[in-house]
Design a protein around this motif. Structure first.
Motif, short mmCIF file in Angstrom:
data_model
loop_
_atom_site.label_atom_id
_atom_site.label_comp_id
_atom_site.label_asym_id
_atom_site.label_seq_id
_atom_site.Cartn_x
_atom_site.Cartn_y
_atom_site.Cartn_z
N PHE A 202 27.82 59.39 25.98
CA PHE A 202 26.84 60.42 26.28
C PHE A 202 27.35 61.45 27.30
N TYR A 203 28.16 61.01 28.26
CA TYR A 203 28.63 61.91 29.30
C TYR A 203 30.09 62.32 29.14
N ARG A 204 30.76 61.75 28.13
CA ARG A 204 32.15 62.10 27.81
C ARG A 204 33.09 61.88 29.00
N LEU A 205 32.84 60.84 29.79
CA LEU A 205 33.70 60.54 30.93
C LEU A 205 34.88 59.69 30.46
N PRO A 206 36.09 59.93 30.99
CA PRO A 206 37.27 59.16 30.56
C PRO A 206 37.15 57.69 30.94
N VAL A 207 37.57 56.83 30.04
CA VAL A 207 37.51 55.39 30.30
C VAL A 207 38.32 55.03 31.53
N HIS A 208 39.46 55.70 31.72
CA HIS A 208 40.33 55.38 32.85
C HIS A 208 39.64 55.63 34.20
N THR A 209 38.62 56.49 34.23
CA THR A 209 37.97 56.82 35.50
C THR A 209 36.67 56.06 35.73
N ILE A 210 36.07 55.52 34.69
CA ILE A 210 34.78 54.84 34.87
C ILE A 210 34.94 53.33 34.98
N ALA A 211 36.11 52.80 34.65
CA ALA A 211 36.30 51.34 34.64
C ALA A 211 36.08 50.74 36.02
N GLY A 212 36.66 51.35 37.04
CA GLY A 212 36.50 50.82 38.39
C GLY A 212 35.06 50.86 38.86
N ALA A 213 34.36 51.96 38.55
CA ALA A 213 32.97 52.11 38.96
C ALA A 213 32.07 51.09 38.27
N THR A 214 32.27 50.87 36.97
CA THR A 214 31.42 49.92 36.26
C THR A 214 31.69 48.49 36.71
N LEU A 215 32.95 48.18 37.00
CA LEU A 215 33.25 46.84 37.52
C LEU A 215 32.63 46.63 38.89
N MET A 216 32.72 47.62 39.76
CA MET A 216 32.13 47.50 41.09
C MET A 216 30.61 47.37 40.98
N GLY A 217 30.01 48.17 40.12
CA GLY A 217 28.57 48.07 39.92
C GLY A 217 28.17 46.69 39.41
N THR A 218 28.95 46.17 38.48
CA THR A 218 28.68 44.83 37.96
C THR A 218 28.80 43.78 39.05
N PHE A 219 29.79 43.94 39.93
CA PHE A 219 29.98 42.99 41.03
C PHE A 219 28.78 42.97 41.96
N VAL A 220 28.35 44.14 42.40
CA VAL A 220 27.24 44.22 43.36
C VAL A 220 25.94 43.69 42.76
N THR A 221 25.66 44.08 41.52
CA THR A 221 24.44 43.60 40.89
C THR A 221 24.50 42.09 40.62
N SER A 222 25.69 41.57 40.37
CA SER A 222 25.83 40.13 40.16
C SER A 222 25.57 39.36 41.44
N VAL A 223 26.02 39.90 42.57
CA VAL A 223 25.70 39.27 43.85
C VAL A 223 24.18 39.21 44.04
N THR A 224 23.53 40.34 43.76
CA THR A 224 22.07 40.37 43.87
C THR A 224 21.43 39.36 42.94
N GLY A 225 21.92 39.28 41.71
CA GLY A 225 21.35 38.37 40.74
C GLY A 225 21.50 36.91 41.13
N VAL A 226 22.70 36.52 41.59
CA VAL A 226 22.94 35.13 41.97
C VAL A 226 22.06 34.74 43.16
N LEU A 227 21.98 35.61 44.16
CA LEU A 227 21.14 35.33 45.32
C LEU A 227 19.67 35.19 44.91
N PHE A 228 19.26 36.04 43.98
CA PHE A 228 17.87 36.00 43.53
C PHE A 228 17.59 34.70 42.78
N TYR A 229 18.45 34.33 41.84
CA TYR A 229 18.26 33.11 41.09
C TYR A 229 18.29 31.88 42.01
N GLN A 230 19.22 31.88 42.97
CA GLN A 230 19.31 30.77 43.90
C GLN A 230 18.04 30.68 44.76
N GLY A 231 17.53 31.83 45.18
CA GLY A 231 16.32 31.84 45.98
C GLY A 231 15.08 31.45 45.20
#
Length: 299
Positions: A202-231
């Motif tokens: 949709f935004y025509r962004l290069p894969v080489h530039t969005i990979a790091g951002a999507t991985l970091m986003g996945t990491f942060v949200t996963s931390v939130t998810g694990v803490l939430f499930y554990q709680g």
């Protein structure tokens, strides 16, 4: 070896080997591979408790930092884009986890919707790839892979990559990240499998530039998810909600090596090859969700 929370027997070498192979390939497209490990855990290992989502997100927490570090080292992290993704997905993943626990212990009926969305995104990507045959520049190694942010504010952001300027709407990506966060919270996949192809299609962004951002986003949200499930686990003593830490760590160990190697090798892969990889991933995931729904509702 018995993993009590998951309720499965599996040799301890299998999870890291599977995670390495999956994450090495998918990380080059900005995906951790958790979306493929989830069906492996459910269909192959027989891990069907709601806690499989939390275990999947635990894999992301352990595995992703190695790849993110590699993207940062090579100057391929677009930090404003990462911030937008994180801010958008965090509330979504919490809401998604609540929906999974309270309303969708078996979220099969939701799979048709997700499958159709993925098919549509994949269709757009295939059409764009066919329309741009022979028009994309060849991938080159070196400093050309570094990104430079031109400006960003609450409305718009722009950055350069390989001599081209790329712009996107900040509110648009924030809202899309929120929706992806809900889906990721329900399935325990972090959302990268949806948000990465959305950026490309949709935004025509290069894969080489969005990979790091999507991985970091996945990491942060996963931390939130694990803490939430554990709680949430003490409030639902009759359900398996908290992650299986032993199984999640074993998957994560394989993912550490796989994602790091994938991030390191990504720049040697042509842009079109990475886009076709995303298309294949989308088609496979969407097809699995739709087929499972049809088989379930068929008389």
């Amino acid at each position: 070896m018995l993993f009590e929370t998951a309720g499965v027997h599996v040799a301890p070498w299998i999870p890291p080997v599977v995670a390495f192979g999956v994450s090495f390939i998918t990380s080059m497209a900005g995906l951790s591979g958790a979306f493929l490990l989830l069906p492996f855990q459910m269909s192959v290992l027989g891990y069907v408790h709601p806690s499989v989502s939390a275990t999947n997100q635990l894999f992301n927490i352990v595995a992703i930092p190695s790849g993110v570090w590699r993207f940062i080292k090579e100057g391929r992290m677009v930090w404003p884009l990462t911030l937008v993704v994180v801010v958008g997905t965090m509330p979504g993943v919490i809401l998604g986890a609540l929906i999974r626990v309270l309303y969708l212990p078996d979220p099969l009926h939701f799979k048709m919707f997700v499958g159709m969305v993925l098919l549509y995104i994949g269709f757009r990507m295939v059409r764009q790839l066919l329309d741009t045959r022979g028009k994309e520049p060849k991938t080159e190694e070196g400093s050309d892979f570094k990104t430079t942010v031109l400006f960003w504010n609450l409305r718009e952001m722009a950055y350069t990559f390989r001599g081209r300027t790329h712009r996107f709407s900040v509110p648009g990506i924030s809202f899309m990240s929120f929706v992806v966060g809900i889906i990721g919270g329900i399935y325990g996949i972090g959302g990268g499998a949806i948000i990465a192809p959305f950026f490309v299609s949709f935004y025509r962004l290069p894969v080489h530039t969005i990979a790091g951002a999507t991985l970091m986003g996945t990491f942060v949200t996963s931390v939130t998810g694990v803490l939430f499930y554990q709680g949430m686990a003490p409030f639902f003593p009759a359900m398996h909600i908290a992650p299986d830490w032993g199984l999640g760590l074993l998957f994560g160990l394989g993912g550490i090596a796989g994602i790091y190697m994938g991030a390191r090798c990504q720049k040697y892969m042509p842009e079109r090859g990475l886009k076709w990889l995303l298309c294949i991933v989308l088609a496979g995931t969407a097809g699995k969700y739709i087929v499972e729904f049809i088989l379930y509702v068929r008389p």
